[in-house]
Design a protein around this motif. Structure first.
Motif: not given
Length: 180
Positions: A8-14, A53-56, A64-71, A171-175
């Motif tokens: 997942h992308f980096k979380v805004i919570h430090k 497929i994504s974690s809930d 997942a919704e930002m990087i994948y165009p489908g359901s 890394r966050n966001g890395a594939m």
């Protein structure tokens, strides 16, 4: 078959570096689990992925919704390994990072302070791979998950004959791509 793992992308919570009790750490973890994520402009070559497929947990679903165009198929089987403080330490104050390390060590040794034992996590990863292979054997599957769980998932992928890069610190966001 290809499986692409994305953290997942980096979380805004430090954490501010202050020392905290075990209860304060558990509250910090809960706030982290509900925090927003940073947006990014990374390219993922999405044309090669047939399903996502994504974690809930919200940070993974948002990614997942930002990087994948489908359901996106959402499941609790890709959740992060839950981390909790070791309450036996009472009101002792420690840095957040120390609580994190102690929690992961406790998980590794299946300490009763953790919600999930190591063998349960390994079983969950193994079953997740088997489910993906059963339902999507002829497709390329994009999986959005979390750092610690991705390490376990990667180990299980290797055991099942997949090839790809080993993960020490995803890394966050890395594939990371695995092929069989």
């Amino acid at each position: 078959m290809k499986i692409g793992l994305v953290r997942h992308f980096k979380v805004i919570h430090k954490h501010d570096g202050s020392w905290m009790t075990s209860d304060q750490f558990n509250s910090w973890v809960e706030a982290y689990n509900n925090a927003e994520i940073e947006d990014t402009d990374l390219e993922y070559g999405l044309s090669e992925w047939n399903v996502c497929i994504s974690s809930d947990l919200s940070r993974a679903v948002q990614t997942a919704e930002m990087i994948y165009p489908g359901s996106v198929i959402v499941t609790d089987q890709l959740r992060e390994i839950e981390i909790q403080s070791i309450h036996a330490l009472g009101n002792l104050k420690l840095p957040c990072q120390m609580w994190m390390v102690m929690g992961r060590i406790a998980w590794f040794f299946s300490h009763s302070s953790q919600a999930e034992r190591k063998n349960e996590t390994v079983d969950r990863a193994r079953h997740t791979i088997e489910w993906i292979e059963e339902h999507y054997s002829n497709r390329n599957v994009l999986v959005v998950s979390h750092g610690a769980f991705m390490k376990v998932l990667t180990q299980e992928l290797f055991k099942k004959g997949y090839r790809g890069k080993g993960l020490m610190n995803p890394r966050n966001g890395a594939m990371y791509i695995y092929e069989k």
